[in-house]
Design an enzyme around this catalytic site. Sequence first.
Site, PDB file in Angstrom:
ATOM      1  CG  HIS A 145      -1.630   1.336   1.330  1.00 29.96           C
ATOM      2  ND1 HIS A 145      -2.755   1.595   0.577  1.00 29.96           N
ATOM      3  CD2 HIS A 145      -1.367   2.464   2.012  1.00 29.96           C
ATOM      4  CE1 HIS A 145      -3.142   2.829   0.805  1.00 29.96           C
ATOM      5  NE2 HIS A 145      -2.323   3.378   1.676  1.00 29.96           N
ATOM      6  CG  ASP A 198     -13.028   1.196   2.848  1.00 28.44           C
ATOM      7  OD1 ASP A 198     -12.886   2.062   3.730  1.00 28.44           O
ATOM      8  OD2 ASP A 198     -12.520   1.282   1.723  1.00 28.44           O
ATOM      9  NE  ARG A 254     -12.931   8.102   6.626  1.00 21.53           N
ATOM     10  CZ  ARG A 254     -11.841   7.511   6.123  1.00 21.53           C
ATOM     11  NH1 ARG A 254     -11.921   6.307   5.589  1.00 21.53           N
ATOM     12  NH2 ARG A 254     -10.682   8.106   6.155  1.00 21.53           N
ATOM     13  CB  SER A 287     -10.370   3.130   5.147  1.00 26.87           C
ATOM     14  OG  SER A 287     -10.409   3.244   3.758  1.00 26.87           O
TER      15      SER A 287
HETATM   16  N1  URA Z   1      -7.067   5.419   1.223  1.00 25.40           N
HETATM   17  C1  URA Z   1      -8.071   4.618   1.643  1.00 25.40           C
HETATM   18  O1  URA Z   1      -8.287   3.549   1.089  1.00 25.40           O
HETATM   19  N2  URA Z   1      -8.824   5.020   2.667  1.00 25.40           N
HETATM   20  C2  URA Z   1      -8.613   6.174   3.319  1.00 25.40           C
HETATM   21  O2  URA Z   1      -9.326   6.474   4.264  1.00 25.40           O
HETATM   22  C3  URA Z   1      -7.574   7.011   2.882  1.00 25.40           C
HETATM   23  C4  URA Z   1      -6.792   6.603   1.820  1.00 25.40           C
END
Ligand code: URA
Length: 433
Positions: free
Chosen positions: A80, A159, A166, A181
């Site tokens: 990531h 999510d 959000r 998330s």
């Molecule tokens: N990337 C995500 O997948 N979620 C977040 O909240 C911020 C960046």
Amino acid sequence: MNAIEIIEKKRDGGTLTDSEIDHFVSGYVADEIPDYQAAAWLMAVYIQGMAPEETLALTLAMARSGGTVDLGTELTVDKHSSGGVGDKTTLVVLPLVAACGVPVAKMSGRGLSTFGGTIDKLESIRGFRIDLSGDEFRAQLREYGIVLSGQSADLAPADGRFYALRDVTGTVPSKPLIASSIMSKKIAAGARGIVLDVKYGLGAFMPTIDEARELAEIMAAIGRGAGRRVTALLSDTNQPLGRAVGNALEVREAIATLRGEGPRDLTEHCLAVAGHMLRLAGYSERDDLVDARETLEARLADGSALGVLRKLVSLQGGDVSQVDRPETLPQAAVVREIPAPGDGHVARIDALTVGRACLELGAGRLRKSEPIDHSVGVVFACQVGDRVVRDQPIFEIHAREASAAEAAGEQISAAFEWSDAAAAPPPPEVILG
Ligand code: URA
């Protein structure tokens, strides 16, 4: 237990139990809890924060909210990157790691604001499908050992719902919510080993190394709590990563990097991230990064990493000829070179200003659904530490029209700081765990 009690408990600074969090997440996904209550709860979390055990419970509840991928092998790895201007690491690292025989499965996102998204970059390639179903995602991973898709509707759907809420309730910049998330998608997508590439600096989601460390530690604790192997790298993104910023331009640079012709900083960063992925996968018998690096360099040199990118593009319906001839990727109508204003050393290129200029050129979006222009952006001819002479081209603007090129040229020129002596290059990555 009901939603109001759970909201009130969090509002008053209480620590929610696993079952309260589970109840809230599953109730929201099942439409039993409405958006207005979920919004109130998110704001309570934003203000009160979450204890580590709550963040883990939230992540696992979101990961369980849909299907999951499980290859039944210890090997699968994912990475990531927390977003940074010019960050095309995924496009290089995934084929590179898969070329070593280690399966890689990744769900990526779209760009928002000054942060580019891998999915937008991939859509520069004609026909490339980013909307794989969960079944297609699993089948491609099982059969070919590489898959790179947008968020599948059936993996961690909670999510997707929470993120959209959000985004419109001022609750995005909460570390427990960001960490849960990101990690819920990683866990649902089945990776046994996860490398977290957390950027900090002007062009990154986290402005300082301390904030990046805090986010990385929360994510690493979640991963370990969920039984995954995790390594985190903290890397400086005060100047853009590599030379290109803008979707098709970044795809071109990623292809060049897979050909062994990429910018040094990008190549080094990709080798570092990929090396940690191989190590987590147990690829190297000596469990050693030097060994992993030798293998990765060999995969770049023998063309096999580029071959995996070609395979990935073809598996997902993209036009492979654009990998072979990157000049056929979307091209901007106007390309303008900007010369150095004098002799000197580049002391700084403010990545945030660069990101904003590219956003205004049309490379990014302010709202999630806005269309973008894949062709526009900027390509730098120099980086921090380089010496240039007056009138030497220092960057190239790719724009839809001359007026936009002019405006971006002025903005990006202002992102440069100059010095008489050579400035120190950006600091190396910090490795956690
Ligand atoms: N990337 C995500 O997948 N979620 C977040 O909240 C911020 C960046």
